[in-house]
Write a protein that holds these residues in place. Structure first.
Motif, PDB file in Angstrom:
ATOM      1  N   PRO A  90      14.974  -5.456   1.431  1.00 27.62           N
ATOM      2  CA  PRO A  90      13.693  -4.758   1.520  1.00 27.62           C
ATOM      3  C   PRO A  90      13.797  -3.375   0.869  1.00 27.62           C
ATOM      4  CG  PRO A  90      14.251  -5.743   3.630  1.00 27.62           C
ATOM      5  CD  PRO A  90      15.469  -5.875   2.747  1.00 27.62           C
ATOM      6  N   ALA A  91      12.854  -3.088  -0.030  1.00 29.94           N
ATOM      7  CA  ALA A  91      12.893  -1.829  -0.777  1.00 29.94           C
ATOM      8  C   ALA A  91      11.633  -0.999  -0.594  1.00 29.94           C
ATOM      9  CB  ALA A  91      13.111  -2.114  -2.264  1.00 29.94           C
ATOM     10  N   GLY A  92      10.560  -1.609  -0.114  1.00 29.92           N
ATOM     11  CA  GLY A  92       9.310  -0.875   0.044  1.00 29.92           C
ATOM     12  C   GLY A  92       8.208  -1.799   0.505  1.00 29.92           C
ATOM     13  N   ILE A  93       7.011  -1.245   0.546  1.00 27.26           N
ATOM     14  CA  ILE A  93       5.889  -2.007   1.086  1.00 27.26           C
ATOM     15  C   ILE A  93       4.590  -1.539   0.447  1.00 27.26           C
ATOM     16  CG2 ILE A  93       5.471  -0.432   3.030  1.00 27.26           C
ATOM     17  CD1 ILE A  93       5.086  -3.077   4.753  1.00 27.26           C
ATOM     18  N   VAL A  94       3.611  -2.452   0.433  1.00 27.94           N
ATOM     19  CA  VAL A  94       2.263  -2.129  -0.018  1.00 27.94           C
ATOM     20  C   VAL A  94       1.295  -2.677   1.016  1.00 27.94           C
ATOM     21  CG1 VAL A  94       0.605  -2.222  -1.921  1.00 27.94           C
ATOM     22  CG2 VAL A  94       3.050  -2.488  -2.403  1.00 27.94           C
ATOM     23  N   ALA A  95       0.322  -1.868   1.419  1.00 33.34           N
ATOM     24  CA  ALA A  95      -0.760  -2.304   2.299  1.00 33.34           C
ATOM     25  C   ALA A  95      -2.049  -2.249   1.494  1.00 33.34           C
ATOM     26  CB  ALA A  95      -0.860  -1.403   3.528  1.00 33.34           C
ATOM     27  N   TYR A  96      -2.848  -3.298   1.595  1.00 32.03           N
ATOM     28  CA  TYR A  96      -4.088  -3.403   0.831  1.00 32.03           C
ATOM     29  C   TYR A  96      -5.270  -3.583   1.777  1.00 32.03           C
ATOM     30  CZ  TYR A  96      -0.965  -4.878  -3.003  1.00 32.03           C
ATOM     31  OH  TYR A  96       0.031  -4.969  -3.942  1.00 32.03           O
ATOM     32  N   ASP A  97      -6.380  -2.961   1.442  1.00 34.82           N
ATOM     33  CA  ASP A  97      -7.651  -3.216   2.108  1.00 34.82           C
ATOM     34  C   ASP A  97      -8.595  -3.820   1.078  1.00 34.82           C
ATOM     35  OD1 ASP A  97      -6.838  -2.316   4.564  1.00 34.82           O
ATOM     36  OD2 ASP A  97      -8.166  -0.587   4.630  1.00 34.82           O
ATOM     37  N   PRO A  98      -8.619  -5.169   0.977  1.00 38.39           N
ATOM     38  CA  PRO A  98      -9.538  -5.789   0.027  1.00 38.39           C
ATOM     39  C   PRO A  98     -10.959  -5.816   0.584  1.00 38.39           C
ATOM     40  CG  PRO A  98      -8.125  -7.448   1.044  1.00 38.39           C
ATOM     41  CD  PRO A  98      -7.746  -6.116   1.624  1.00 38.39           C
TER      42      PRO A  98
END
Length: 173
Positions: A90-98
């Motif tokens: 694990p290197a990072g994360i993205v959260a999306y609000d579509p």
């Protein structure tokens, strides 16, 4: 023993950036071993990685309680997550609000051990490509950044093709 806690108010410039067409993406060179994969919204990795990504910058995610995480997830039932991995770690994360016609990149970041290793440009490229794919009717992908983010965040956003459309001053305690 009584301790006095002093809170300081700081001015925080917030910059909003957007991309209004997938063709505006200026992709970074691929980084072998760096991938972005869907992450279940109930995964314990979501609060863990968001907290660790945000800790150096004082993000709210670094100090949320379990109840606050539940509330945050519930703010948008369409909120989705993707895990950045580098050579399977694990290197990072993205959260999306579509939404129907736009996608907000709610959070994007690398874990501290992966910052400064040349991964950010390609990680953002992958994040933007996924944002456009999340909503086929989207006419805009956007996000905001501030002085509470890594100093290279805004330059990276601009290099990938985002343009600034609004800047405002906020106050943080």
């Amino acid at each position: 023993m009584n301790e006095t806690v002093t809170y300081v108010e700081m001015t925080d410039p917030v910059t909003y950036v957007e991309m209004t067409d997938p063709a505006q993406l200026v992709a970074a060179d691929p980084v072998p071993g760096l991938t972005l994969d869907a992450l279940d919204r109930t995964s314990p990795l979501v609060p863990d990685i968001l907290a660790r990504v945000g800790a150096p910058y004082g993000w709210k995610s670094s100090r949320r309680t379990p109840a606050e995480w539940q509330t945050w997830r519930a703010e948008n039932p369409r909120r989705t997550f993707a895990l950045l991995t580098f050579t399977s770690d694990p290197a990072g994360i993205v959260a999306y609000d579509p939404h129907d016609h736009e996608v907000e990149i709610k959070s994007f970041g690398l874990l501290p051990d992966f910052v400064g290793k040349g991964l950010g440009g390609y990680a953002l490229t992958l994040a933007i490509q996924r944002a456009w794919a999340l909503s086929p009717t989207a006419t805009r992908v956007w996000l905001h950044t501030s002085s509470f983010d890594h100093p290279n965040a805004l330059p990276n956003y601009h290099r990938r093709g985002f343009r600034t459309y609004k800047t405002e001053q906020t106050t943080r305690t």
